[in-house]
Every structure is written in structure tokens, then in C-alpha cells.
Write a protein that holds these residues in place. Structure first.
Motif, PDB file in Angstrom:
ATOM      1  N   CYS A   1       0.832  -1.216   0.000  1.00  0.00           N
ATOM      2  CA  CYS A   1       0.000   0.000   0.000  1.00  0.00           C
ATOM      3  C   CYS A   1       0.859   1.255   0.000  1.00  0.00           C
ATOM      4  CB  CYS A   1      -0.929  -0.013   1.218  1.00  0.00           C
ATOM      5  SG  CYS A   1      -0.060  -0.080   2.808  1.00  0.00           S
ATOM      6  N   ARG A   2       0.189   2.397  -0.064  1.00  0.00           N
ATOM      7  CA  ARG A   2       0.807   3.693   0.097  1.00  0.00           C
ATOM      8  C   ARG A   2       1.188   3.888   1.566  1.00  0.00           C
ATOM      9  NH1 ARG A   2       2.744   5.057  -4.729  1.00  0.00           N
ATOM     10  NH2 ARG A   2       1.261   6.031  -6.164  1.00  0.00           N
ATOM     11  N   ALA A   3       1.653   5.085   1.905  1.00  0.00           N
ATOM     12  CA  ALA A   3       2.126   5.350   3.259  1.00  0.00           C
ATOM     13  C   ALA A   3       1.489   6.597   3.849  1.00  0.00           C
ATOM     14  CB  ALA A   3       3.648   5.468   3.270  1.00  0.00           C
ATOM     15  N   GLY A   4       0.187   6.782   3.556  1.00  0.00           N
ATOM     16  CA  GLY A   4      -0.538   7.857   4.214  1.00  0.00           C
ATOM     17  C   GLY A   4      -0.596   7.609   5.714  1.00  0.00           C
ATOM     18  N   ALA A   5      -0.712   8.662   6.489  1.00  0.00           N
ATOM     19  CA  ALA A   5      -0.626   8.536   7.948  1.00  0.00           C
ATOM     20  C   ALA A   5      -1.738   7.675   8.520  1.00  0.00           C
ATOM     21  CB  ALA A   5      -0.651   9.919   8.589  1.00  0.00           C
TER      22      ALA A   5
ATOM     23  N   SER B   1       3.467   7.514  -2.185  1.00  0.00           N
ATOM     24  CA  SER B   1       3.130   8.323  -3.353  1.00  0.00           C
ATOM     25  C   SER B   1       4.193   9.410  -3.524  1.00  0.00           C
ATOM     26  CB  SER B   1       1.759   8.972  -3.173  1.00  0.00           C
ATOM     27  OG  SER B   1       1.538   9.930  -4.200  1.00  0.00           O
ATOM     28  N   PRO B   2       4.718   9.586  -4.743  1.00  0.00           N
ATOM     29  CA  PRO B   2       5.685  10.665  -4.984  1.00  0.00           C
ATOM     30  C   PRO B   2       5.000  11.986  -5.309  1.00  0.00           C
ATOM     31  CG  PRO B   2       5.463   9.335  -6.958  1.00  0.00           C
ATOM     32  CD  PRO B   2       4.544   8.723  -5.934  1.00  0.00           C
ATOM     33  N   ASN B   3       3.681  11.999  -5.289  1.00  0.00           N
ATOM     34  CA  ASN B   3       2.929  13.167  -5.761  1.00  0.00           C
ATOM     35  C   ASN B   3       2.210  13.903  -4.636  1.00  0.00           C
ATOM     36  OD1 ASN B   3       3.548  12.378  -8.501  1.00  0.00           O
ATOM     37  ND2 ASN B   3       1.986  10.793  -8.277  1.00  0.00           N
ATOM     38  N   VAL B   4       2.793  13.888  -3.427  1.00  0.00           N
ATOM     39  CA  VAL B   4       2.167  14.574  -2.308  1.00  0.00           C
ATOM     40  C   VAL B   4       3.055  15.712  -1.827  1.00  0.00           C
ATOM     41  CG1 VAL B   4       0.832  12.576  -1.537  1.00  0.00           C
ATOM     42  CG2 VAL B   4       3.144  12.904  -0.685  1.00  0.00           C
ATOM     43  N   THR B   5       2.428  16.716  -1.260  1.00  0.00           N
ATOM     44  CA  THR B   5       3.158  17.881  -0.781  1.00  0.00           C
ATOM     45  C   THR B   5       4.167  17.484   0.286  1.00  0.00           C
ATOM     46  OG1 THR B   5       1.205  19.246  -1.193  1.00  0.00           O
ATOM     47  CG2 THR B   5       2.909  20.179   0.224  1.00  0.00           C
ATOM     48  N   ALA B   6       5.385  18.029   0.164  1.00  0.00           N
ATOM     49  CA  ALA B   6       6.456  17.843   1.149  1.00  0.00           C
ATOM     50  C   ALA B   6       6.911  16.390   1.270  1.00  0.00           C
ATOM     51  CB  ALA B   6       6.031  18.379   2.515  1.00  0.00           C
ATOM     52  N   ASN B   7       6.501  15.549   0.302  1.00  0.00           N
ATOM     53  CA  ASN B   7       6.932  14.150   0.296  1.00  0.00           C
ATOM     54  C   ASN B   7       6.642  13.457   1.627  1.00  0.00           C
ATOM     55  OD1 ASN B   7       8.048  11.973  -1.123  1.00  0.00           O
ATOM     56  ND2 ASN B   7      10.096  12.324  -0.300  1.00  0.00           N
TER      57      ASN B   7
ATOM     58  N   LEU C   1      10.482   2.610  -3.229  1.00  0.00           N
ATOM     59  CA  LEU C   1      10.113   3.843  -3.910  1.00  0.00           C
ATOM     60  C   LEU C   1       9.461   3.512  -5.245  1.00  0.00           C
ATOM     61  CD1 LEU C   1      13.237   6.058  -3.194  1.00  0.00           C
ATOM     62  CD2 LEU C   1      11.083   5.914  -1.906  1.00  0.00           C
ATOM     63  N   GLU C   2       8.457   4.295  -5.632  1.00  0.00           N
ATOM     64  CA  GLU C   2       7.700   3.992  -6.844  1.00  0.00           C
ATOM     65  C   GLU C   2       8.590   3.913  -8.072  1.00  0.00           C
ATOM     66  OE1 GLU C   2       4.507   6.445  -9.391  1.00  0.00           O
ATOM     67  OE2 GLU C   2       3.711   5.746  -7.465  1.00  0.00           O
ATOM     68  N   GLN C   3       9.556   4.821  -8.171  1.00  0.00           N
ATOM     69  CA  GLN C   3      10.415   4.847  -9.363  1.00  0.00           C
ATOM     70  C   GLN C   3      11.364   3.656  -9.419  1.00  0.00           C
ATOM     71  OE1 GLN C   3      10.272   7.092  -6.924  1.00  0.00           O
ATOM     72  NE2 GLN C   3      12.279   7.990  -6.429  1.00  0.00           N
ATOM     73  N   GLU C   4      11.519   2.952  -8.313  1.00  0.00           N
ATOM     74  CA  GLU C   4      12.384   1.777  -8.266  1.00  0.00           C
ATOM     75  C   GLU C   4      11.580   0.484  -8.235  1.00  0.00           C
ATOM     76  OE1 GLU C   4      14.750   2.391  -4.813  1.00  0.00           O
ATOM     77  OE2 GLU C   4      15.743   4.193  -5.599  1.00  0.00           O
TER      78      GLU C   4
END
Length: 377
Positions: free
Chosen positions: A276-280, A298-304, A323-326
Motif C-alpha cells: 500500500c501507500r504510506a498515508g498517515a 506516493s511521490p505526488n504529495v506535498t512535502a513528500n 520507492l515507486e520509481q524503483e
């Protein structure tokens, strides 16, 4: 007693508010609750499903780009801010709350700010290690700021108003054991269960990777049960991608691809491993029930902030960070198979998650809010 919960944008903002609303309903007979969200936001669908009334304000975000389209968007946001203030004032005039609580999302700003201006007790909860723009702006005005991590305190101008409470998790996440959840899903035997989803909105790139992941697992004879939530926007594309890859889901009953996961508490309780993603909010749920995971922020969130959240767990050996790109379907599949083949590693992750979890986060937040209602602090 009347309480307004204001939130929106993603399930990560909505679910904590729902968890708190349920707690107040259980403990305070006759309490009246109202949710406030943004026009057309996800909250207008999810909150009524939980049995609560919701009203909305017209609010949009600010974009940081200097492109002509972003500048036009930001001018519209400024106009909406003025409109949302009037709408927030009308809602407060009508409902007359004793307490207003914001749990994130742009809809929180006009409602909480107007309540604070009127002297109504107010609080905001920030689940992420680094605060979002809305929380930062409101922190100067509210009675209390509640945060999920001790490290968060340094980001606020009034540390005396900050309380480390953890993030509220809905009670239904604790209702079922793994065996009970598997039985409810009709799963028999001891084949492992993998749950994958990419946040409440889904994610195009990660769904593309999951098409390859599912192709690989089906080609290997489906060594585990797999529940995947694609998200409403991407669900048709996932089904089409699987067809192009030669995967006929009707021939693979162990693979369950869904538009949206509405029974997340049941599915997560049944799972042996979550991707999954890593939202709080997701991080808090994983910690609360000690569920091992592979986190792809997600690489598309404010302040990473999702990567920062994920690294907190990964650095303590409580989760795997990719990481998504990897990442790729093949790499995810290989990592899942490796973990499922090493039950000792999964058990170590469960133990470390249990050590990290803030105990009784719901209770701590309830006590802070009850204190505000009583005029304490």
C-alpha cells in the motif's frame, strides 16, 4: 452536546473523524454530530455510508506552480475562500456546535477558522510527521493541535498547544481476529492472504504494476489469496490490462480485484501482508493491528510526507520501503514471495509494529476533546 467534524479529500482525513464520531456516539448519549466537507469531495460519499449527515463548503486548493493555468486556479481558490467563509458561518449559525474538530483537508480551514474566531472550542488533528498547509495555518488559532508523532511538535509555533495522541483508528479494525476475518471472507485453508491498494483514490502507475504482478501470480498457480483495490478511476483499466495480459480472472478465484475496498477492516485483519501507500491513516492502522507491509509512498504529495512516514517504519524494521520509481510488478512479486516464504521475518515486523503503536490513541484524543468541552485548558 453538538460536535462538528470537518475533513475531506482522502480517506486518510475522513476515517479518523469517523472513528472519533463513533466514540462520542458510544459514550455521550444524545450527542449530535455533523460532518462538513468540500463540494463533490470523497467525503460526500463515504460519510453518509457511515450513517452521518454532511454539509459542504466550496473550497479548492492552492497550486504551487507559476503556470498560467495554476495562476488562474489560485485566483479561483481565493474567490472560493471568501465564499467558503460565508458558507461556514451559515453552517455554524444553523448547527450551533459546542466543539469543532478538523482532521485534515482544505474543507477544514474555513469551518475551524470561523469557529475559533467565534470562541468555540476547536482542535485539529495532524496524522503526518510533517504538518500540511491547512494544519499549519490553523495551528495559530485553535485550542489544541493533536499529532501522531512526537517528532511533529517542532513544526508548530505554539508547542504548548500540541498534544501527542497518535492517530485514531476505527474500532472495527480491532473487532475480528485473522481467523474470523478469513472465515467472513469465505477463505478456507492456510493459503496466505495478500491485500493491495493504492489509497482511496487509486494510482495509475501502481495499478499498471499490479497488472503485471497479478499476471505473475496467476502464472505461478496463485500461491496466495490476493485482494486488490484498484480505485474507481482505474478499475476499468486494470480489468482491460489483465485481459490484454491473457489473465481471465474467472479462472483464478484466489484473485479478487475490486473497484474499491469498503470493508477494509475485515480485509486487513485477514491479510498476512499488505502492499500500500504510506498515508498517515494507513500507517496508524497497520501499527494498531501489527500488520506487516510493503510501503510504496506516493511521490505526488506535498512535502513528500508519505516517504517520511514510511521511513519511520522501515528504519525500525517494521515495514519494507520501496520507492515507486524503483518498483515494478516483478520486484513487488519477488518481495512478496520472499516475505511469505520467511514467516520469521513477518513475525519480527509484527512485533516491532506493536512496539511502535501509540496505545489507546482514540482514548487519548477523546480525553483531549472532552477537556475542551469542559473548558479545561
Amino acid at each position: 452536546m453538538k460536535i462538528v467534524f470537518t475533513c475531506g479529500g482522502t480517506a486518510g482525513h475522513i476515517n479518523p473523524a469517523v472513528a472519533l464520531a463513533r466514540m462520542f456516539q458510544e459514550r455521550v448519549p444524545g450527542v449530535e454530530l455533523l460532518f462538513v466537507g468540500a463540494d463533490g469531495g470523497m467525503e460526500t460519499r463515504l460519510v453518509p455510508r457511515e450513517g452521518y449527515n454532511i454539509r459542504t463548503v466550496t473550497i479548492t486548493n492552492f497550486q504551487r506552480s507559476l503556470s498560467p493555468a495554476s495562476l488562474r486556479h489560485n485566483l479561483g481558490t481565493l474567490r472560493n475562500l471568501s465564499r467558503s467563509r460565508r458558507q461556514a458561518a451559515a453552517i455554524l449559525d444553523d448547527f450551533q456546535p459546542d466543539l469543532v474538530v478538523g482532521t485534515g483537508g482544505y474543507a477544514s480551514f474555513p469551518v475551524v477558522r470561523e469557529a475559533a474566531r467565534r470562541g468555540i472550542p476547536t482542535a485539529v488533528h495532524e496524522s503526518n510527521a510533517c504538518p500540511g498547509l491547512t494544519t499549519k495555518m490553523l495551528s495559530k488559532h485553535v485550542s489544541r493541535v493533536m499529532v501522531g508523532f512526537e517528532e511533529s511538535r517542532q513544526h508548530y509555533p505554539r508547542p504548548d498547544r500540541v498534544v501527542v495522541t497518535g492517530t485514531p483508528v476505527r474500532g472495527d479494525f480491532f473487532a475480528l481476529t485473522r481467523a474470523e476475518a478469513r472465515a467472513k471472507l469465505g477463505l478456507t485453508g492456510e493459503k496466505p492472504v495478500v491485500l493491495s491498494y493504492w489509497g482511496s483514490l487509486g494510482a495509475q502507475e501502481m495499478n499498471r504494476q499490479m497488472v503485471d504482478f497479478i499476471r505473475l501470480e496467476c502464472g505461478a498457480g496463485c500461491p496466495f489469496h490476493h485482494i486488490h483495490g484498484a480505485g474507481k478511476r482505474y478499475y476499468p483499466g486494470v480489468l482491460e490490462g489483465l485481459k490484454r495480459a491473457g489473465v481471465r480472472l474467472e479462472n483464478h478465484p484466489s484473485v479478487d480485484v475490486r473497484e474499491y475496498i469498503y470493508d477494509m477492516a475485515v480485509d486487513m485483519a485477514a491479510a498476512d501482508l499488505v502492499i500500500c501507500r504510506a498515508g498517515a491513516s494507513t500507517i496508524s492502522e497497520l501499527e494498531a493491528i501489527s500488520k506487516p507491509s510493503i510501503l510504496v509512498p506516493s511521490p505526488n504529495v506535498t512535502a513528500n510526507h508519505q516517504e517520511k512516514n514510511a521511513r519511520v517504519l522501515a528504519e525500525r524494521g517494521a515495514a519494507v520501503l520501496m520507492l515507486e520509481q524503483e518498483s515494478s510488478g516483478q520486484k513487488l512479486y519477488d518481495r512478496v514471495k520472499g516475505l511469505l516464504d520467511r514467516p520469521g521475518e513477518l513475525e519480527s515486523m509484527r512485533r516491532k509494529l506493536g512496539e511502535m503503536a501509540v496505545q489507546n490513541a482514540n482514548e487519548q484524543i477523546y480525553q483531549v476533546l472532552s477537556g475542551l468541552l469542559k473548558g479545561v485548558g
